[in-house]
Enzyme design. Structure first.
Site, PDB file in Angstrom:
ATOM      1  N   GLU A 118      18.067   6.310 -14.350  1.00  0.00           N
ATOM      2  CA  GLU A 118      19.030   5.224 -14.178  1.00  0.00           C
ATOM      3  C   GLU A 118      18.424   3.990 -13.504  1.00  0.00           C
ATOM      4  O   GLU A 118      18.734   2.852 -13.872  1.00  0.00           O
ATOM      5  CB  GLU A 118      20.224   5.727 -13.370  1.00  0.00           C
ATOM      6  CG  GLU A 118      21.340   4.717 -13.166  1.00  0.00           C
ATOM      7  CD  GLU A 118      22.132   4.408 -14.437  1.00  0.00           C
ATOM      8  OE1 GLU A 118      22.931   3.457 -14.413  1.00  0.00           O
ATOM      9  OE2 GLU A 118      21.941   5.115 -15.454  1.00  0.00           O
ATOM     10  N   HIS A 123       0.845  -1.191   0.000  1.00  0.00           N
ATOM     11  CA  HIS A 123       0.000   0.000   0.000  1.00  0.00           C
ATOM     12  C   HIS A 123       0.884   1.246   0.000  1.00  0.00           C
ATOM     13  O   HIS A 123       0.597   2.224   0.694  1.00  0.00           O
ATOM     14  CB  HIS A 123      -0.924  -0.007   1.218  1.00  0.00           C
ATOM     15  CG  HIS A 123      -2.026  -1.007   1.134  1.00  0.00           C
ATOM     16  ND1 HIS A 123      -2.992  -1.139   2.102  1.00  0.00           N
ATOM     17  CD2 HIS A 123      -2.336  -1.936   0.185  1.00  0.00           C
ATOM     18  CE1 HIS A 123      -3.835  -2.104   1.768  1.00  0.00           C
ATOM     19  NE2 HIS A 123      -3.452  -2.603   0.606  1.00  0.00           N
TER      20      HIS A 123
END
Length: 271
Positions: free
Chosen positions: A166, A143
């Protein structure tokens, strides 16, 4: 009755062994292995709790015993328990492909469970979908606030897309093989690649997400995750450690996306 209290990190080695002693010899042998799926679920749940991913009994994790004698065995954390306090004997054990429940924590001696009535995780059919459709070794449901925020920022979108970051390189590059009919890993994503994660709509009950999750998995063969709007995320991988890495990398990208959105920076860089 509330779930039994298992104080985090409170048990010393002697206390842990004493608790295991009430189990059958077979289970004692299982749970003494630190790399047993049930023990790994406990370890990861504590890590995920510290990251605010599974607070308030929310979220869940399951592991398929891909390295064990029966790779069709799936261990699933139960519903409604505090994830940071969970113990290995509290797992449900399911065998694929029949989805047969072989063991529940309700079968465990009451000295350990305090007569608490355990319920299977509402995530179970969604976890099973990841195993059957992607041959996953583990599936994680969190969650994460970053996941929720991204679905709110892109309220009218059916996808989350980001590129030229990246961290994308930590995720697998997947492709559908028409000859085998399976999704195969062909390498890792590259800096210039676009990460696309489908977003499905939330439902009042977790299990009601199953059809839309399955549809998203089928429609996005390159995805290793599905976002659930105003709810969280499901992430899977070929092993539990790959799933952990993918989940961490995706959450990093989701958090970054929220900050980029607030700063007015496009998530996708045009070539």
């Amino acid at each position: 009755m509330s779930a039994p209290c298992h104080c985090q990190h409170a048990d010393d080695d002697y206390s842990s062994i004493k608790k295991l002693s009430v189990l059958s010899p077979e289970l004692q042998q299982e749970f003494k292995d630190p790399n047993h799926p049930a023990n790994l679920i406990c370890e990861l749940c504590r890590l995920f709790y510290d990251n605010n991913w599974v607070t308030g009994t929310g979220g869940g994790i399951s592991i398929r015993d891909v390295d064990g004698p029966n790779p069709n065995l799936v261990y699933i954390a139960p519903s409604g328990v505090q994830k940071e306090r969970i113990q290995p004997w509290e797992m449900f054990l399911v065998e694929l492909p029949q989805e047969k429940i072989l063991r529940t924590p309700n079968d465990i001696p009451k000295e350990l469970t305090k007569s608490y009535k355990y319920k299977p995780s509402a995530c179970t059919p969604l976890f099973i979908s990841c195993y059957t459709l992607r041959n996953a070794g583990a599936c994680i449901h969190t969650h994460s606030q970053h996941a929720v925020m991204v679905t709110l920022f892109f309220e009218n979108e059916k996808e989350f897309v980001i590129s030229h970051i990246e961290q994308i390189k930590a995720l697998p590059k997947l492709k559908y093989n028409q000859e085998t009919g399976k999704i195969e890993k062909i390498g890792s994503m590259e800096y210039y690649d676009k990460l696309v994660i489908p977003i499905i709509e939330n439902t009042p009950h977790e299990e009601d997400l199953t059809d839309s999750l399955q549809e998203a998995i089928k429609n996005y063969p390159g995805a290793s995750a599905v976002l659930v709007r105003r709810h969280g995320i499901y992430v899977w991988g070929e092993t539990v450690w790959k799933a952990k890495v993918y989940n961490e990398a995706i959450d990093y990208l989701l958090e970054l996306a929220v900050k980029m959105k607030l700063a007015g920076i496009p998530l996708v860089k045009e070539e």
